[in-house]
Design an enzyme around this catalytic site. Structure first.
Site, PDB file in Angstrom:
ATOM      1  N   LYS A  46       0.753  -1.111   0.014  1.00 49.40           N
ATOM      2  CA  LYS A  46       0.105  -0.040   0.028  1.00 49.40           C
ATOM      3  C   LYS A  46       0.944   1.378  -0.044  1.00 49.40           C
ATOM      4  CE  LYS A  46      -1.393   3.110   2.748  1.00 49.40           C
ATOM      5  NZ  LYS A  46      -1.663   4.135   1.976  1.00 49.40           N
ATOM      6  N   GLU A  62       9.950   1.550  10.878  1.00 50.34           N
ATOM      7  CA  GLU A  62      10.814   2.771  10.738  1.00 50.34           C
ATOM      8  C   GLU A  62      10.137   4.226  10.678  1.00 50.34           C
ATOM      9  OE1 GLU A  62      12.556   5.756   9.375  1.00 50.34           O
ATOM     10  OE2 GLU A  62      12.892   4.826   7.303  1.00 50.34           O
ATOM     11  N   CYS A 101      13.587  11.144   7.459  1.00 51.74           N
ATOM     12  CA  CYS A 101      13.511  10.788   8.672  1.00 51.74           C
ATOM     13  C   CYS A 101      14.840  10.720   9.541  1.00 51.74           C
ATOM     14  CB  CYS A 101      12.661   9.149   9.040  1.00 51.74           C
ATOM     15  SG  CYS A 101      13.477   8.090   7.670  1.00 51.74           S
ATOM     16  N   GLU A 120       9.964  16.293  15.590  1.00 50.35           N
ATOM     17  CA  GLU A 120      10.403  16.291  14.297  1.00 50.35           C
ATOM     18  C   GLU A 120       9.471  16.964  13.360  1.00 50.35           C
ATOM     19  OE1 GLU A 120      11.141  12.440  11.305  1.00 50.35           O
ATOM     20  OE2 GLU A 120       9.183  12.473  12.372  1.00 50.35           O
TER      21      GLU A 120
END
Length: 473
Positions: free
Chosen positions: A170, A245, A279, A379
């Site tokens: 997906k 992750e 990331c 973040e």
């Protein structure tokens, strides 16, 4: 740019069960460049059943034969490098020269690496009176992000194919077109039906159905920590293996003997790559307090020469953010940094001059950032760098580790042994020393809320294997 009206299930392009579509927006121009089906739960179920039916045969296919398919896939990706690079540039906003090199080149290399790993891996070993066997885990569900879309898909698909698993992918709704290029490649090489299946859609429908499906043995997810927690909750209902992750807030420690003229520009590039939408970006630059003024001067000079522009614009070095919502989020973070008292070195929340169309944000650097400020803890996922001063090496390590995340990091020093000693003390999955390059054969993954499990190299393959003991007389 091509639109897709069908999903790839059981080795065929098939019409979706629903009639809704997902439009893909070019973040450089805000124009619609394509569309894909918004898959349904029924579509997802068909794909899982196809993967389940294909599993026994694929799992029993010799590793050498699986490797031959992987080689063909890698070759096909290489042949289509230019198209892939341009497609992702238009989906994500990374300048096309970089996109062709990174967004197309890296997944091609990763795919190719697993042809050799598949045949070199030791699937059996003896331990005392037992024969220990490593077997494919089964049907895998892959939920992937938009920032490095094909790279993150291939980082799951390649080792799963090598291990003998079947799968349902997906892709992200923001950047799904590249996944359909991969499905085209899969179809062109004649991979057995049902081994690879692609169902595009929104996470709340297709992603949740995939995570909770009783016939899926494993979920591999890359994305935000919040979404990762939801995936894990759903997967826990049937005790699936989950690898993740997730987010990061990685620290880049410049020790007092570092070559600042080299380390500072490298650190800015490591933060701003893909417009900061990475990331593992090193978004916290930790510098000796006595050297902060020098670092600021170097940073100002370097950023002044960065060309901000559209992904297909000649000479563009830094593109837009992926969406309007992402631009709003990053702009709010910059405003928060100013409000909390950080020193704005360059950039700011205003729309860059001459770039009123597209989701552009000024490359921004803050100095005098305190570790407890919001911009130092959360973040941001944009081109925003925090310069954090420290007094001692021990304090730098403490600040670096004072995070809920632990995905990546960096250390610079004239003494590589000193740098390695500091790197060993960082609670993070990967550390670049003196600009060490990303290595697709080394394990990649995080500590703490940056996730669990590892991707790439033999470690990536191991995630897709179960262990069985045959206890002999």
């Amino acid at each position: 740019m091509k639109s897709y009206a069908e999903l790839y299930i059981n080795g065929q392009w098939v019409a979706p069960k629903g009639g809704e579509t997902i439009e893909v927006i070019n973040p450089s121009t805000e124009e619609v460049i394509g569309s894909v089906p918004a898959g349904t739960v029924e579509d997802l179920n068909d794909a899982v059943i196809a993967a389940r039916n294909a599993f026994k045969s694929w799992a029993n296919t010799p590793a050498e034969e699986r490797a031959s398919y992987i080689k063909k896939l890698a070759a096909t990706l290489a042949e289509n490098r230019e198209e892939i690079g341009k497609t992702i540039a238009m989906e994500v906003g990374m300048p096309v020269q970089l996109s062709t090199m990174i967004q197309a080149g890296m997944p091609t290399a990763v795919m190719g690496s697993y042809a050799k790993i598949a045949t070199d891996f030791e699937y059996e070993e003896s331990s005392g009176n037992s024969l220990v066997i490593r077997e494919p885990i089964g049907v895998c569900g892959f939920i992937t992000p938009w920032n490095y879309p094909l790279h993150q898909i291939v980082g799951k698909v390649a080792p799963a194919l090598a291990a003998g698993c079947t799968m349902v992918v997906k892709p992200s709704k923001e950047a799904p077109l590249n996944a359909f290029l991969l499905a085209d490649a899969v179809d062109s090489i004649g991979l057995p039906a049902g081994v690879f299946n692609l169902v595009s859609g929104v996470g709340s429908v297709v992603g949740e159905a995939l995570s909770s499906h009783p016939e899926v043995d494993m979920i591999s997810f890359t994305g935000s920590t919040g979404a990762g927690i939801r995936v894990a909750e759903l997967a826990a209902q049937s005790v699936k293996r989950v690898t993740q992750e997730l987010g990061g807030k990685s620290a880049n420690i410049l020790l007092d003997d570092a070559d600042f003229s080299t380390a500072v520009p490298a650190g800015i590039n490591g933060c701003f790559i893909n417009s900061g939408q990475t990331c593992s970006a090193v978004t916290r630059m930790l510098v000796p307090a006595s050297k902060q003024a020098e670092v600021i001067a170097i940073a100002k000079s370097f950023v002044a020469n960065i060309k901000l522009g559209g992904a297909l614009e000649e000479g563009s070095q830094l593109g837009p953010l992926v969406s309007a919502s992402q631009k709003r989020k990053v702009t709010a973070c910059i405003e928060k940094g100013i409000a909390e008292g950080a020193t704005l070195v360059v950039g700011g929340p205003e729309t860059p001059e001459g770039l009123n169309r597209g989701y552009f944000v000024k490359p921004t650097i803050f100095a005098d950032v305190k570790p407890d400020m919001t911009i130092a803890k959360e973040e941001i996922f944009g081109p925003v760098l925090c310069i954090i001063p420290y007094e001692t090496e021990e304090q730098a390590i403490q600040i670096a580790n004072d995070s809920i995340y632990g995905l990546s990091g960096a250390v610079s020093s004239a003494n590589i042994e000193r740098a390695k000693k500091v790197a060993r003390q960082l609670r993070t999955g990967q550390v670049a020393i003196n600009g060490g390059r990303f290595n697709i054969m080394a394990p990649f993954g995080g500590y703490k809320q940056s996730g669990n499990g590892r991707e790439f190299g033999k470690w990536g393959l191991e995630e897709f294997l179960e262990t069985k003991s045959l206890n002999l007389p």
